[in-house]
Write a protein that holds these residues in place. Sequence first.
Motif, PDB file in Angstrom:
ATOM      1  N   UNK A 159       0.867  -1.173   0.000  1.00 40.76           N
ATOM      2  CA  UNK A 159       0.000   0.000   0.000  1.00 40.76           C
ATOM      3  C   UNK A 159       0.907   1.227   0.000  1.00 40.76           C
ATOM      4  N   UNK A 160       0.632   2.190  -0.892  1.00 42.28           N
ATOM      5  CA  UNK A 160       1.498   3.353  -1.004  1.00 42.28           C
ATOM      6  C   UNK A 160       0.695   4.630  -1.209  1.00 42.28           C
ATOM      7  N   UNK A 161       1.291   5.730  -0.772  1.00 41.13           N
ATOM      8  CA  UNK A 161       0.759   7.067  -1.009  1.00 41.13           C
ATOM      9  C   UNK A 161       1.812   7.828  -1.781  1.00 41.13           C
ATOM     10  N   UNK A 162       1.426   8.330  -2.968  1.00 43.51           N
ATOM     11  CA  UNK A 162       2.367   9.016  -3.861  1.00 43.51           C
ATOM     12  C   UNK A 162       1.839  10.383  -4.248  1.00 43.51           C
ATOM     13  N   UNK A 163       2.749  11.193  -4.710  1.00 44.35           N
ATOM     14  CA  UNK A 163       2.415  12.497  -5.261  1.00 44.35           C
ATOM     15  C   UNK A 163       3.229  12.656  -6.543  1.00 44.35           C
ATOM     16  N   UNK A 164       2.646  13.306  -7.546  1.00 46.89           N
ATOM     17  CA  UNK A 164       3.334  13.448  -8.831  1.00 46.89           C
ATOM     18  C   UNK A 164       3.111  14.841  -9.400  1.00 46.89           C
ATOM     19  N   UNK A 165       4.048  15.243 -10.261  1.00 44.62           N
ATOM     20  CA  UNK A 165       4.065  16.587 -10.824  1.00 44.62           C
ATOM     21  C   UNK A 165       3.599  16.587 -12.268  1.00 44.62           C
ATOM     22  N   UNK A 166       2.867  17.636 -12.622  1.00 45.47           N
ATOM     23  CA  UNK A 166       2.503  17.896 -14.008  1.00 45.47           C
ATOM     24  C   UNK A 166       3.112  19.250 -14.346  1.00 45.47           C
TER      25      UNK A 166
END
Length: 158
Positions: free
Chosen positions: A14-21
């Motif tokens: 189980x993971x929590x991620x954040x990503x850039x646009x």
Amino acid sequence: MDRDWLFKSADSICELRVAAVLVEHGRVLVQREAGGGEYALPGGHVRIGETLEDALKRELFEEMGLRVACGRLLWSEESFWRWNGRLAHGISFYYLIERMADSVMPPEGTWTAQMDNPRVEYGLLPVERLRDVTVYPEFLKGEIACLDGPVKHFVSKS
């Protein structure tokens, strides 16, 4: 705390991620395995006790030396897939970002190894090329043209 929001058991992850646009001059910032043909938006795991925006700023600085300002939240995603034989459940948040003036991007058509993982490289890909390549998240192909629309939530299963 320096512990990622990433939990593993014998049969699940189980993971929590954040990503850039980041879109500049019709090009979007992406990453790939060195020399690979599949692309993804850059970002990483959130640390326990860290805000999503702080995590995104930290990840982009650690990986690429980029200083950025976080804009608005564009999308959230729940994704389900198999990862090395385990059931994986990821929750991701995608933010529109702007690069600070003192942060330099590689010229279009060149790829630069990430500072913390030389097996991964980043570069700028023309937005119109997205329709012809494998890119994650898959909904990016349709949503890249709607960056001023409402926040959307996606569920992806593979």
